[in-house]
Write an enzyme that holds these catalytic residues in place. Structure first.
Site, PDB file in Angstrom:
ATOM      1  N   LYS A 125       0.823  -1.220   0.000  1.00 47.64           N
ATOM      2  CA  LYS A 125       0.000   0.000   0.000  1.00 47.64           C
ATOM      3  C   LYS A 125       0.853   1.265   0.000  1.00 47.64           C
ATOM      4  O   LYS A 125       0.593   2.179  -0.767  1.00 47.64           O
ATOM      5  CB  LYS A 125      -0.919   0.037   1.236  1.00 47.64           C
ATOM      6  CG  LYS A 125      -2.011  -1.004   1.244  1.00 47.64           C
ATOM      7  CD  LYS A 125      -3.004  -0.739   2.378  1.00 47.64           C
ATOM      8  CE  LYS A 125      -2.379  -0.791   3.759  1.00 47.64           C
ATOM      9  NZ  LYS A 125      -1.919  -2.133   4.167  1.00 47.64           N
ATOM     10  N   ARG A 156      10.979  -6.676   4.435  1.00 47.91           N
ATOM     11  CA  ARG A 156      11.013  -5.283   4.881  1.00 47.91           C
ATOM     12  C   ARG A 156      11.645  -5.189   6.268  1.00 47.91           C
ATOM     13  O   ARG A 156      12.368  -4.246   6.575  1.00 47.91           O
ATOM     14  CB  ARG A 156       9.593  -4.700   4.904  1.00 47.91           C
ATOM     15  CG  ARG A 156       9.586  -3.204   5.138  1.00 47.91           C
ATOM     16  CD  ARG A 156       8.250  -2.595   4.781  1.00 47.91           C
ATOM     17  NE  ARG A 156       7.253  -2.842   5.795  1.00 47.91           N
ATOM     18  CZ  ARG A 156       5.978  -2.490   5.688  1.00 47.91           C
ATOM     19  NH1 ARG A 156       5.543  -1.916   4.593  1.00 47.91           N
ATOM     20  NH2 ARG A 156       5.123  -2.727   6.655  1.00 47.91           N
ATOM     21  N   ARG A 180      12.014  -2.359  11.080  1.00 47.58           N
ATOM     22  CA  ARG A 180      10.824  -1.903  11.796  1.00 47.58           C
ATOM     23  C   ARG A 180      10.456  -2.887  12.895  1.00 47.58           C
ATOM     24  O   ARG A 180      10.353  -4.086  12.664  1.00 47.58           O
ATOM     25  CB  ARG A 180       9.647  -1.743  10.827  1.00 47.58           C
ATOM     26  CG  ARG A 180       9.641  -0.399  10.141  1.00 47.58           C
ATOM     27  CD  ARG A 180       8.535  -0.302   9.121  1.00 47.58           C
ATOM     28  NE  ARG A 180       7.213  -0.614   9.644  1.00 47.58           N
ATOM     29  CZ  ARG A 180       6.095  -0.369   8.983  1.00 47.58           C
ATOM     30  NH1 ARG A 180       6.122   0.212   7.799  1.00 47.58           N
ATOM     31  NH2 ARG A 180       4.921  -0.692   9.506  1.00 47.58           N
ATOM     32  N   ARG A 226      -0.814  -8.916  13.076  1.00 50.86           N
ATOM     33  CA  ARG A 226      -1.344  -7.886  12.173  1.00 50.86           C
ATOM     34  C   ARG A 226      -2.263  -8.497  11.125  1.00 50.86           C
ATOM     35  O   ARG A 226      -3.283  -7.917  10.755  1.00 50.86           O
ATOM     36  CB  ARG A 226      -0.205  -7.119  11.492  1.00 50.86           C
ATOM     37  CG  ARG A 226       0.561  -6.240  12.459  1.00 50.86           C
ATOM     38  CD  ARG A 226       1.760  -5.609  11.797  1.00 50.86           C
ATOM     39  NE  ARG A 226       1.387  -4.539  10.916  1.00 50.86           N
ATOM     40  CZ  ARG A 226       2.137  -4.089   9.909  1.00 50.86           C
ATOM     41  NH1 ARG A 226       3.297  -4.634   9.660  1.00 50.86           N
ATOM     42  NH2 ARG A 226       1.721  -3.097   9.166  1.00 50.86           N
TER      43      ARG A 226
END
Ligand code: AMP
Length: 189
Positions: A15, A128, A134, A145
């Protein structure tokens, strides 16, 4: 006239990447509640401290907080000429609040629904995590999630289907290819 768009999809569907490309192509602001929350964390605000714990666990920050953030952001002059929402709404309550904020004068026009295969999504998130470090990208958080997405966010597809504004997009493949599908879908109206 500006466009009022929402990019919807599971965590890791790409996204953020696609939103940045749509923003460049259409010249409308990209409004990401995740980015706004990460900014609070970086600036070490009170909200940032509270949000970080929730984000690191892969849970959702309260509807009240994100709705207030989006309300303020949509009031900025640049959003008068259209916007692309990314990561908001994430619950039906947020979607209802957004509808109320936008009113009948400027309702959401299209929901770009990125469809991906879950295994690929999890792999993207793990990649990622390796690249960006992160804290909300470790495997346990990723699974949570996904579960949160399925339970609370996926029902938004049916919610917006009732308004007839969902545009399903195949989210598998190269970044440019996926963007091409989004651009074609948006050009069709
Ligand atoms: P994102 O960058 O959109 O994946 O968001 C990262 C994290 O920020 C999410 O996992 C949530 O913890 C939080 N977050 C972002 N947007 C929202 C929202 N609309 N409602 C609740 N929590 C959110």
């Amino acid at each position: 006239m500006g466009r009022r768009l929402l990019l919807l999809g599971p965590p890791g569907a790409g996204k953020g990447t696609q939103a940045a490309m749509v923003r460049t192509a259409l010249g409308i602001p990209h409004i990401s509640t995740g980015a706004m929350l990460r900014d609070h964390v970086e600036r070490a605000t009170e909200l940032g401290f509270a949000a970080q714990i929730i984000m690191d666990a892969g849970d959702l920050v309260s509807d009240e907080i994100v709705i207030a953030m989006v309300e303020e952001r949509l009031d900025q002059p640049d959003a008068a000429c259209g916007f692309l929402l990314d990561g908001f709404p994430r619950t039906v309550a947020q979607a209802e609040a957004l509808d109320a904020l936008l009113g009948e004068q400027r309702p959401l026009e299209a929901v770009i629904s990125l469809e991906v295969i879950e295994d690929e999504v999890v792999q993207r998130l793990l990649d990622r995590a390796a690249k960006e470090g992160r804290a909300d990208d470790n495997e346990q958080t990723i699974r949570n999630r996904m579960a949160v997405y399925r339970e609370l966010t996926e029902p938004l597809i049916a919610y917006y289907d009732r308004a007839g504004i969902v545009r399903p997009i195949d989210g598998m493949g190269a970044i440019e290819e996926i963007f091409g599908r989004i651009a074609a879908s948006l050009a069709a109206s």
